[in-house]
Motif scaffolding. Structure first.
Motif, PDB file in Angstrom:
ATOM      1  N   LEU A  10       8.429   0.038 -16.592  1.00  0.00           N
ATOM      2  CA  LEU A  10       8.125  -1.330 -16.034  1.00  0.00           C
ATOM      3  C   LEU A  10       9.321  -2.222 -16.577  1.00  0.00           C
ATOM      4  O   LEU A  10       9.940  -2.832 -16.001  1.00  0.00           O
ATOM      5  CB  LEU A  10       6.773  -1.990 -16.341  1.00  0.00           C
ATOM      6  CG  LEU A  10       6.484  -3.185 -15.483  1.00  0.00           C
ATOM      7  CD1 LEU A  10       5.049  -3.643 -15.798  1.00  0.00           C
ATOM      8  CD2 LEU A  10       6.979  -4.563 -16.089  1.00  0.00           C
ATOM      9  N   LYS A  11       9.592  -2.108 -17.968  1.00  0.00           N
ATOM     10  CA  LYS A  11      10.604  -2.899 -18.476  1.00  0.00           C
ATOM     11  C   LYS A  11      11.946  -2.373 -18.019  1.00  0.00           C
ATOM     12  O   LYS A  11      12.885  -3.098 -17.588  1.00  0.00           O
ATOM     13  CB  LYS A  11      10.713  -2.446 -20.093  1.00  0.00           C
ATOM     14  CG  LYS A  11      11.549  -3.490 -20.854  1.00  0.00           C
ATOM     15  CD  LYS A  11      11.333  -3.227 -22.035  1.00  0.00           C
ATOM     16  CE  LYS A  11      12.432  -3.944 -22.798  1.00  0.00           C
ATOM     17  NZ  LYS A  11      12.712  -3.648 -24.452  1.00  0.00           N
ATOM     18  N   GLU A  12      12.204  -1.085 -17.606  1.00  0.00           N
ATOM     19  CA  GLU A  12      13.477  -0.692 -17.286  1.00  0.00           C
ATOM     20  C   GLU A  12      13.608  -1.113 -15.822  1.00  0.00           C
ATOM     21  O   GLU A  12      14.750  -1.625 -15.504  1.00  0.00           O
ATOM     22  CB  GLU A  12      13.357   0.940 -17.271  1.00  0.00           C
ATOM     23  CG  GLU A  12      13.461   1.402 -18.398  1.00  0.00           C
ATOM     24  CD  GLU A  12      14.697   1.293 -19.148  1.00  0.00           C
ATOM     25  OE1 GLU A  12      14.587   1.253 -20.364  1.00  0.00           O
ATOM     26  OE2 GLU A  12      15.722   1.260 -18.455  1.00  0.00           O
ATOM     27  N   PHE A  13      12.686  -1.151 -15.002  1.00  0.00           N
ATOM     28  CA  PHE A  13      12.606  -1.662 -13.581  1.00  0.00           C
ATOM     29  C   PHE A  13      13.180  -3.077 -13.583  1.00  0.00           C
ATOM     30  O   PHE A  13      13.963  -3.638 -12.779  1.00  0.00           O
ATOM     31  CB  PHE A  13      11.164  -1.332 -13.077  1.00  0.00           C
ATOM     32  CG  PHE A  13      11.287  -1.910 -11.697  1.00  0.00           C
ATOM     33  CD1 PHE A  13      10.055  -2.959 -11.349  1.00  0.00           C
ATOM     34  CD2 PHE A  13      11.923  -1.622 -10.747  1.00  0.00           C
ATOM     35  CE1 PHE A  13      10.126  -3.489 -10.202  1.00  0.00           C
ATOM     36  CE2 PHE A  13      11.797  -1.992  -9.398  1.00  0.00           C
ATOM     37  CZ  PHE A  13      10.863  -3.054  -9.029  1.00  0.00           C
ATOM     38  N   CYS A  14      12.551  -3.872 -14.572  1.00  0.00           N
ATOM     39  CA  CYS A  14      12.775  -5.094 -14.747  1.00  0.00           C
ATOM     40  C   CYS A  14      14.239  -5.416 -14.938  1.00  0.00           C
ATOM     41  O   CYS A  14      15.047  -6.393 -14.456  1.00  0.00           O
ATOM     42  CB  CYS A  14      11.848  -6.014 -15.629  1.00  0.00           C
ATOM     43  SG  CYS A  14      10.307  -6.005 -15.010  1.00  0.00           S
ATOM     44  N   ASN A  15      14.761  -4.747 -16.032  1.00  0.00           N
ATOM     45  CA  ASN A  15      16.096  -4.768 -16.365  1.00  0.00           C
ATOM     46  C   ASN A  15      17.081  -4.452 -15.169  1.00  0.00           C
ATOM     47  O   ASN A  15      18.294  -5.053 -15.219  1.00  0.00           O
ATOM     48  CB  ASN A  15      16.312  -3.837 -17.537  1.00  0.00           C
ATOM     49  CG  ASN A  15      15.889  -4.463 -18.772  1.00  0.00           C
ATOM     50  OD1 ASN A  15      15.184  -5.518 -19.049  1.00  0.00           O
ATOM     51  ND2 ASN A  15      15.379  -3.549 -19.684  1.00  0.00           N
TER      52      ASN A  15
END
Lengths: 337, 322
Positions: free
Chosen positions: B64-69
């Motif tokens: 999720l964090k990668e996606f948001c970045n």
């Protein structure tokens, strides 16, 4: 109307939708032309049920279902005689019984069930309650008169309003024309430069507009907004006194912050917090977002919840029991005593 | 404000033990509901265990964090915080076997964008994904309402970012002895990011997390901030002590986070494919049949279903109120 053909000529209906159906006391309908044909003499027989009828009794059909039309007609006639109201009865039960009797009578007459006995019952009732019926009938007509009065008054008011608006319009038009003429005259004959003349005219037109607005609107007749006048027979009565209550006293809202007190808006502006906040852009200022709003919100978030301490019902890993405080924390002498 | 928020009242727990208990309960509920055909001994190998679930979910948090970045258009940090908060809250009461974490992950980011007033239209949103975009769009829109329902419609999330900004403002204004407090910012932000990926946000208040971050960062730069904390920021001995205790707990929790074992995650995902609840799998036949039923124009069927659903909802509400 087009689905229902005239039962006699059948074809004419579908070809001529504007032709109307007329219905009589027996409940059967006929189109206008058939009525003319059959009742040249004035009286004849209904083509469906063979009952003797008169031409005058034909009226325009309002309901599609002729049965409904018949019942409505019977209802009107019956209710002219059976016109007692709720106040005339001792208890609700009696009133309901009376209403049920009326409905039974209407049903019997409309569906042709026990017509003879029903008619006898009606005659008997009429004889017994002659005075009652007469009194109620006169009461009814008073109500109708009142309603008609109201309708008349409304019509009058509408007419007078129309008249006043028309007068106003003509007045305005005349005024405008006068202004225009005066302007043209001045432009032709006076010595002032054109701009000055236009400016003075604009001023005068604004002044006259203001005058018109401030002139009090034609006094409204003393009526309620619904159009009912203040009459002595007013149906409303203000029930009960208006109760006085204590005036509201403002107490400022106290918020539980669960943390140390944070600087309020005054200290934010005076103590130099704002110098550490990005100043608002023009767009933000236009929207009312001054820097102290953002600053206050950030500070509120910082201080609020610092003292939050959960209710400790359950055992959780305590930081003191297990050791290692490694890198970077050499300086902290804070320890829970 | 945090003190009067639903976050404090409903979504802040007393500690890891309580969270673990709730999650195990969710896991057991699912197994009980769907494990009627599976005999006792095989249950552990057929269904996901608590540890496996945890591992899987931690992996998905990182995804999720990668996606948001990588998201286009780039959005403010608070959306990352809010979506992680929603994600985490959802799994406190639900099991990943019931709803696949991938679907929930996308829905969570979409909802967070809306909540944090950075609305991204669904078309633009799925253009960031690879694969069948229409299917993703359908999935997200279908699960959105369900997500909100499971979050009990508590959509406001208080993130530590603003608290950290406020701390920096305060330090610059009232603790002028510290030169250039801006150097604390980067490390503190990293610290807070690590906190977001752990259960800390469900246990501590955002201001405590922010303060812990600043202190950690100061520690890295070898600066002593004790005087600031005890004299300038807070007064009142007992309150200060309790706060400091909380800060220590945060630090401790963060240190204990272990590294993920990626290979295990792959195995767990395969296991999940077998045991997941097919009713909520957008790819399955059961789901498609359910959707077709819902769209069916048969009034009778719908009214029956409606009555049943109302019964369910009423029962759940009663349970919630008790």
């Amino acid at each position: 109307m087009e689905e229902q053909g005239c039962p006699r000529c059948k074809t004419t209906k579908y070809r001529n939708p504007s032709l109307k159906l007329m219905v009589n006391a027996c409940g059967h309908s006929l189109c206008e032309s058939c009525v003319d044909l059959l009742f040249i003499k004035g009286s004849g027989v209904c083509p469906e049920c063979g009952v003797a009828l008169r031409r005058n009794n034909y009226r325009l059909q309002v309901f599609e279902d002729a049965g409904v039309e018949k019942e409505v007609d019977i209802r009107k006639k019956v209710l002219r005689d059976f016109n007692k109201k709720e106040e005339d009865f001792g208890s609700l039960q009696d009133y309901n019984d009376y209403l049920e009797k009326v409905e039974t009578i209407i049903f019997n007459l409309a569906s042709g069930v026990e017509v003879e006995s029903t008619r006898k019952m009606i005659e008997q009732y009429k004889k017994e309650n002659k005075e009652f019926i007469k009194k109620n009938q006169s009461k009814l007509s008073r109500d109708e008169e009142y309603l008609e009065e109201l309708i008349d008054m409304e019509k009058q008011e509408a007419a007078s309003r129309k008249q006043t608006t028309m007068e106003e319009e003509t007045r305005e038009k005349a005024l405008k024309r006068k202004h225009k003429d005066a302007l043209i005259d001045e432009l032709m004959f006076s010595d002032m430069p054109a701009n000055a003349i236009m400016a003075t005219h604009k001023q005068t037109s604004v002044v006259t507009k203001k005058e018109e607005e401030t002139r009090p609107p034609p006094s409204a007749a003393p009526t309620f907004s619904t159009g009912m006048r203040f009459t002595q027979q007013s149906v409303f009565n203000t029930g009960g006194q208006v109760t006085e209550s204590k005036p509201y006293v403002f107490t400022p809202l106290e918020l539980e912050t669960c943390g140390p007190p944070y600087p309020d808006i005054h200290s934010i502006m005076n103590d130099g917090f704002l110098s550490n906040v990005r100043p608002s852009t023009e767009m933000e200022l236009a929207g009312g977002f001054e820097p102290q709003v953002a600053c206050q919100r950030a500070l509120q978030d910082t201080f609020c919840g610092l003292y939050y301490f959960p209710p400790m019902n359950q055992p959780c890993a305590s930081p003191n029991s297990s050791g290692s405080w490694s890198q970077g924390n050499s300086n902290s002498p804070m320890c829970v005593s | 404000m945090f003190a009067s928020s639903t976050q404090l009242k409903y979504w802040t727990f007393s500690g890891e033990t309580e969270l673990k208990q709730l999650r195990i309960e969710a896991n057991q509920n699912f197994i009980k509901a769907h494990g009627r055909n599976v005999p006792e001994e095989e249950r552990a190998s057929y269904f996901l265990t608590y540890e496996e679930e945890r591992l899987l979910l931690r992996q998905y948090e990182i995804i999720l964090k990668e996606f948001c970045n990588k998201f286009q258009p780039p959005f403010p940090k608070c959306i990352l915080g809010t979506s992680l908060a929603f994600f985490r809250r959802f799994w406190v009461n639900n099991s990943p076997m019931d709803y696949h974490p991938k679907d929930i992950m996308l829905t969570v980011v979409y909802l967070a964008c809306k909540v944090e007033e950075f609305y991204v239209p669904i078309g633009q949103f799925v253009s960031n994904l690879k694969g069948n975009r229409e299917k993703f769009a359908d999935t997200i829109l279908t699960f959105e309402l369900l997500l909100m329902c499971k979050l009990r419609y508590h959509l406001t999330v208080h993130n530590p970012f603003r608290a950290m900004e406020g701390l920096l403002i305060d330090i610059k204004t009232r603790f002028k002895e510290l030169e250039n407090p801006e150097r604390l910012r980067k490390n503190a932000e990293e610290y807070i990011d690590r906190c977001l990926l752990s259960d800390i946000v469900l246990i501590f208040s955002p201001s405590q997390i922010a303060l812990s971050g600043i202190l950690y960062s100061a520690g890295k730069e070898m600066i002593n901030m004790d005087r600031y904390v005890t004299e300038v920021l807070m007064t009142g001995l007992e309150d200060v002590q309790r706060c400091i205790y909380q800060l220590k707990r945060i630090k401790h929790m963060l240190k204990r986070d272990k590294e993920l074992n990626r290979e295990l995650v792959g195995q767990i995902q395969k296991k999940l494919e077998r045991c997941r609840n097919q009713e909520n799998n957008p790819d399955s036949e059961v789901y498609k049949a359910k959707m077709a039923e819902l769209l069916d124009d048969d009034e009778d069927l719908r009214s029956h279903k409606r009555a049943r659903r109302n019964e369910e909802a009423r029962r759940l509400d009663k349970e919630l109120l008790e």
